[in-house]
Write an enzyme that holds these catalytic residues in place. Structure first.
Site, PDB file in Angstrom:
ATOM      1  N   ASP A 127      10.885 -18.686  -2.413  1.00 48.38           N
ATOM      2  CA  ASP A 127      10.593 -20.095  -2.610  1.00 48.38           C
ATOM      3  C   ASP A 127      10.551 -20.312  -4.120  1.00 48.38           C
ATOM      4  O   ASP A 127       9.591 -19.928  -4.788  1.00 48.38           O
ATOM      5  CB  ASP A 127       9.244 -20.445  -1.953  1.00 48.38           C
ATOM      6  CG  ASP A 127       8.794 -21.871  -2.240  1.00 48.38           C
ATOM      7  OD1 ASP A 127       9.524 -22.609  -2.942  1.00 48.38           O
ATOM      8  OD2 ASP A 127       7.713 -22.253  -1.757  1.00 48.38           O
ATOM      9  N   LYS A 160      12.806 -26.251 -12.815  1.00 46.46           N
ATOM     10  CA  LYS A 160      13.413 -26.772 -11.597  1.00 46.46           C
ATOM     11  C   LYS A 160      13.753 -28.258 -11.718  1.00 46.46           C
ATOM     12  O   LYS A 160      14.734 -28.730 -11.164  1.00 46.46           O
ATOM     13  CB  LYS A 160      12.445 -26.558 -10.428  1.00 46.46           C
ATOM     14  CG  LYS A 160      13.037 -26.882  -9.071  1.00 46.46           C
ATOM     15  CD  LYS A 160      12.074 -26.479  -7.976  1.00 46.46           C
ATOM     16  CE  LYS A 160      12.591 -26.861  -6.599  1.00 46.46           C
ATOM     17  NZ  LYS A 160      11.658 -26.418  -5.555  1.00 46.46           N
ATOM     18  N   GLU A 207      13.780 -26.474   2.071  1.00 37.99           N
ATOM     19  CA  GLU A 207      12.371 -26.082   2.164  1.00 37.99           C
ATOM     20  C   GLU A 207      11.729 -26.472   3.496  1.00 37.99           C
ATOM     21  O   GLU A 207      11.083 -25.628   4.126  1.00 37.99           O
ATOM     22  CB  GLU A 207      11.595 -26.659   0.975  1.00 37.99           C
ATOM     23  CG  GLU A 207      11.957 -25.928  -0.324  1.00 37.99           C
ATOM     24  CD  GLU A 207      11.566 -26.701  -1.581  1.00 37.99           C
ATOM     25  OE1 GLU A 207      10.876 -27.734  -1.452  1.00 37.99           O
ATOM     26  OE2 GLU A 207      11.956 -26.276  -2.673  1.00 37.99           O
ATOM     27  N   ASP A 239       5.151 -32.322   3.601  1.00 38.55           N
ATOM     28  CA  ASP A 239       5.047 -31.447   2.433  1.00 38.55           C
ATOM     29  C   ASP A 239       4.489 -32.226   1.249  1.00 38.55           C
ATOM     30  O   ASP A 239       5.183 -33.041   0.655  1.00 38.55           O
ATOM     31  CB  ASP A 239       6.444 -30.877   2.117  1.00 38.55           C
ATOM     32  CG  ASP A 239       6.441 -29.942   0.907  1.00 38.55           C
ATOM     33  OD1 ASP A 239       5.402 -29.830   0.229  1.00 38.55           O
ATOM     34  OD2 ASP A 239       7.492 -29.331   0.640  1.00 38.55           O
TER      35      ASP A 239
END
Ligand SMILES: [Zn+2]
Lengths: 606, 207
Positions: free
Chosen positions: A11, A74, A171, A193
């Site tokens: 992840d 990211k 994800e 999430d």
């Protein structure tokens, strides 16, 4: 890269990254301890004194070396210099040499976000190898909203770290795999999430070994950091320090974060801030964060409506913020189901990735594999007259997918057609993201409206788009591979979605107006042309009537009432109906060599 | 008739060669053919979905990751065709249009910038449309409850239209006579209008 190496799930997060592995024969999946006793490796990379440092140690250097410590590479993956994220206020300096990829400037050298992410992956790989032996393959997770450029960048980072990337996995899908496959249970799941800075919602359906993404949505400007800021503000107000200096604000935010975490288990705590003691009950926290939390509701309802998948069998919680009791209660009420939370919400994505990695790396069991069917996150369309968007592929279409749409020319003798491909939900081109432009040339010169141009949009299983156009009479064809150099940011995707939600009504009204104007222009041009070439068929009175109807239409088209425009179009149609018939008769008579229609029909076909 | 690219024998109609089992390029087939179904309006969508999943598992490009470039391309073509056919058969409107077209009826094809324009509708229906439009403006001024009330009124009329379509297709399915589909043709245009109207009421841009 040898075939003997082990495969792990990674992840690669904005704030933290994790690596997980399936032990034995798929018996047990767990996250590895990678940084100072924790399974969480902060995705921070420091380039200080010629050394590269990753994780908590790097994060501690951030205050002193704000430019040399990259905290969230990211956010910059797959971005170009003109992206919003790059221009936003940040401590980083970007290297001047412009290319399709941005670079963080670090004194005399510079690094790309891909290289920074590769350092995080390298560290995870090294930690895994220390326990498992050689690791050469990985499944790496990406947000569902990541576009092609961002996915490609992630894959490149994996390669740089010496990993064969078996698959980029979304994800939420990874989280659902961790739950769904563990329990061998078919059903429809929502994955909620809530991270530090972003919120994502996905609806997935697992049946007969096929994992289908039904809908995705979210808001990237919403997360646990907002909770902290709101609680900090509450503290400052209690201290009577409305306009506090930066140091106090910083301390208040840190105190808020700690208080939020403690209040997960405790009901009443005391916080020390600026020499004062503040009593905080869980209820205080909840009343402060509730309004922020409720902002996740519309995206959830929208995703459920888009998915149209019937009742849910489970709601999966992902992200550290879902530990907060109020978040769990809220999600439970929103979906009318007690949320699943028996897997650590920080680890669940990496665990799912590890399960998938184990499956893909394993030989001789291809038919046991689950198949993952993904969707396009935003609608694709082309620009039409008046700056309108004609949607060709609606969002949440299962990929691979293709759609053909027919277009025509607007002007007599037009031999080229510009095709402008856009992505987004709004009705106007200016509000969508421009993906590509190309010109179809070599259309045979024909009167307006006679050419038939078929445009095909093909999105493959990796989400890459190809657009091809073809003039059907002549077979003139053109194909372009649409590979945006910087792509859509996930923020942009969500902003566009939210805006389309807010402006839906306004858009439709202006779209109707724009359509009626385009139609008015087409009809006026046609009427002009007919009067020019066949005006002799009209009496003076008829001509006056048509011309006044035309003037009335021109006037209406300048206004803002699409119904008035449509009424005037109808009036002009009525006024010129007789005229149109005469023109047609004349055309037929010319075609059959001057005989009257009656003669032809009387003589019959025999 | 159609030779397999690999073994050069007759490949048969399935995506895989009946002689050697290799994946074949996608050939133009209508949605019913893709699913090996005879054309029907009344479909069991749960069965269709199951069939779609089973076919996806055999045809999806992910299943050809280790195969050659040619097979990967065919997998993309076949899965695209499959997904398109599934989308078409899932929607009652698209399904009905497909059946009408293959029975010699004309159904409007969407053209850029002219969504919904140029459809042949009975004159009374235009009046109904005008009345609805005015009612919508009034309801919007009045508030969300009035808009919802209007929407459910339109939905009731839509259901009546669906019932007519349903009967016509049931007649056709029994008799096999294309003329039985006649009553469905104008109703489909109405159905499209209702769909757009409801989208608009709910503030949802139509596809
Ligand atoms: Zn063969």
């Amino acid at each position: 890269m040898g075939d003997s190496g082990k495969a792990v799930g990674i992840d690669l997060g904005t704030t933290n990254s994790l690596v997980a592995y399936v032990e034995g024969k798929g018996a047990k999946v767990r996250c590895l301890v990678v940084d100072e006793g924790s399974t969480l490796l902060p995705s921070a990379v420091a380039y200080v004194d010629g050394q590269v440092v990753v994780g908590r140690q790097a994060r501690r250097l951030a205050a002193e070396h704000p430019r040399e410590v990259i905290l969230s590479a990211k956010r910059f993956m797959g971005k170009s210099a003109d992206d919003v994220e790059v221009r936003r206020l940040s401590p980083y300096t970007f290297a001047a040499e412009s290319g399709p990829v941005i670079r963080f400037a670090l004194g005399e050298k510079s690094v790309t976000p891909v290289e920074v992410s590769a350092e995080v992956l390298r560290r995870l790989r090294a930690e895994a190898q220390a326990r498992l032996g050689e690791v050469t393959k990985a499944v790496i997770t990406v947000p569902a909203y990541f576009d092609d450029a961002q996915r490609q960048a992630t894959k490149d980072a994996g390669k740089l770290a010496g990993l064969e990337v078996l698959r980029l996995l979304n994800e939420p899908t990874a989280a659902a795999i961790a739950y769904g496959l563990d329990k061998k249970k078919d059903g429809t799941f929502a994955v909620y999430d809530l991270g530090g800075g972003t919120f994502d919602i996905s609806i997935l359906k697992l049946e007969d070994g096929v994992f289908e993404v039904k809908a995705t949505g979210g808001d990237s400007a919403l997360g646990g950091d907002d909770f902290d800021r709101a609680l900090a503000q509450h503290f400052l107000a209690q201290l009577g320090a409305d306009r506090a200096e930066p140091k106090i604000v910083r301390a208040a935010i840190d105190a808020a974060k700690a208080a939020k975490e403690r209040l997960t288990a405790e009901r009443q705590i005391e916080v020390e801030l600026g020499g004062a003691k503040i009593a905080v009950a869980r209820e205080d926290l909840e009343s402060v964060i509730k309004p922020i939390l409720e902002r996740t509701g519309p995206a959830c309802r929208r995703a459920l409506a888009d998915a149209d998948a019937g009742p849910l069998d489970g709601v999966i919680l992902v992200g550290g913020q879902t530990r907060t009791p109020l978040v769990r209660r809220y999600v439970g009420e929103l979906f009318r189901l007690p949320p699943l939370a028996d897997i650590d919400p920080d680890e669940v994505v990496a665990l799912g990735a590890a399960i998938q990695a184990n499956q893909l790396a394993g030989e001789e069991k291809a038919h046991d594999d689950i198949l993952l069917l993904d969707v396009i996150p935003l609608s694709l369309g082309v620009e039409t007259m008046g700056g309108l968007v004609e949607k060709i592929l609606p969002r949440n279409s299962t990929i691979p997918v293709a759609m053909q749409q027919r277009f025509t020319t607007y002007v007599d003798g037009q031999t080229a057609l510009d095709v402008h491909v856009v992505q987004g939900e709004r009705e106007f081109v200016q509000d969508c993201r421009s993906l590509a432009r190309f010109t179809l040339r070599g259309i045979p010169p024909l009167p307006a409206g006679l050419a038939r141009i078929g445009i095909t949009f093909q999105v493959d299983a990796d989400g890459l788009l190809t657009v091809s156009a073809r003039e059907e009479r002549t077979g003139v064809a053109q194909t372009v591979q649409v590979k945006p150099s910087h792509g859509l940011t996930d923020e942009e995707v969500e902003r566009m979605l939210l805006e389309s939600y807010q402006h839906g009504e306004e858009d439709i009204a202006s779209r109707l107006l724009m359509e009626s104007r385009v139609e008015a222009q087409r009809i006026l041009a046609a009427a002009d042309k007919q009067i020019d070439s066949n005006g002799d068929l009209l009496t003076g009175e008829e001509r006056t009537e048509i011309e006044s109807a035309m003037r009335a239409l021109v006037e209406a088209a300048q206004g803002n009432d699409h119904r008035l425009v449509n009424e005037r179009i109808a009036e002009l149609d009525r006024a010129s109906a007789e005229f149109a018939e005469r023109i047609m008769d004349r055309g037929i008579q010319r075609a059959i060599g001057g005989r009257s229609i009656d003669e032809v029909s009387e003589s019959g076909p025999g | 008739m159609i030779a397999c690219w690999s073994c050069h024998k007759e490949a048969g109609p399935s995506p895989f060669c009946s002689a050697c089992g290799e994946l074949q390029p996608a050939r133009p087939r209508d949605a019913f053919q893709v699913f090996d179904l005879s054309p029907r309006y009344h479909l069991d969508l749960a069965v269709l979905e199951k069939s779609w999943r089973e076919r996806s598992k055999k045809l999806h490009p992910d299943k050809f990751v280790r195969a050659g470039a040619r097979q990967r391309r065919f997998a993309l073509e076949q899965t695209t065709l499959l997904n398109q056919a599934y989308k078409e058969l899932k929607s009652p409107l698209a399904r009905a249009e497909l059946i009408l077209r293959s029975n010699g009826y004309s159904t409007p094809t969407a053209e850029a910038g002219k969504a919904g324009a140029g459809e042949k509708l009975p004159l009374e229906f235009y009046e109904e449309v005008m009345v609805d439009r005015e009612a919508l403006d009034e309801a919007k001024a009045e508030g969300p409850e009035a808009v919802q009330a209007l929407a459910s009124q339109v939905l009731t009329r839509r259901d009546a239209t669906l019932a007519i379509i349903d009967r016509a297709f049931a007649d056709w399915e029994r008799s096999g006579d294309a003329a039985a589909l006649g009553p469905a043709e104008p109703e489909l245009a109405k159905l499209r209008y209702y769909a757009r109207f409801v989208d608009e009421v709910e503030g949802r841009p139509h596809d």
